[in-house]
Design an enzyme around this catalytic site. Sequence first.
Site: not given
Length: 323
Positions: A55, A117, A167, A190, A217-218, A221-222, A272
């Site tokens: 990130y 990840h 994943n 996750q 992504g609950a 997601t963006q 945000y």
Amino acid sequence: MDPKGWCEKLNDGHVIPVLGFGTYAPEEVPKSRTVEVTKLAIDAGFRHIDSAYSYNNEKEVGQAIRSKIEDGTVKREDIFYTSKLWLTFLRPELVRPALEKSLTNLQLDYVDLYIIHFPIALKPGEELFPEDEHGKLIFDTVDLCATWEAMEKCKDAGLAKSIGVSNFNRRQLEMILNKPGLKYKPVCNQVECHPYLNQSKLLDFCKSKDIVLVAYGALGTQRLKRWLAPNSPVLLEDPVLCAMAKKYKRTPALIALRYLLQRGVVVLAKSYNEKRIKENMQVFEFQLTSEDMKDLDGLNRNHRFLPLQIAVDHPEYPFADEY
């Protein structure tokens, strides 16, 4: 019991707060904003903070956590911080140096949770997404069981209190669980999880193995062009979700978060926006009826917003299996 302190016990004896704050933001968001919103999240009551090496914001997230410790809002042990091992560091000898790099960025002594990840190894190096001259990802071949052993050593060294994965599909989880000489089971997996992809089979499997399912992504997601699956619906505009939000006098986002919590899923809420960060804490203030839970189960359409299409040809691409 303070509902905001609602935690799940992990299979290694540690506990994880069931509501986490997701810190991922698109590149165009200034880094200083990450410091601000992470502080706001801690002020609002979030104690579980989720970030990752990839990130590119761990310096800022660490700064926010440390400033909230310095001003007396929290102690280090009140915060549950998750980092993630990036795909270019899956070779066993690269695992600990990668975690140490994250800890240096964070200026913290340990992370509460360190997770792989993705089960997809990429060519080691500085690039997050190493590509050949045709713009194709350069894959690496790594035995994930060897990666896991290196993760176990990070736990033994006290650099990570708990270790898990992200994943992974059922087959990949079983590969780790059945590994000869396994020292620690993954505490969590996750994965993307929301009413359109409710992961019921994977959730049942994880529960049967005492592995916590953590949802990213609950809220759908963006909507980042590079990653979003084509023709993706907008989850929070779903008519069933919106009708339920009216009924409970809550936002559609709160209904989506509460749905996952009531199924025993640990949920990351990413925002945000100051108002929404505070609002998301209200998830502990109400309960959905079993009829409404059933109606929400009915929204599942196995729609994955983030299919990581660029790695579809990798032998360990996780989303080709049913679950």
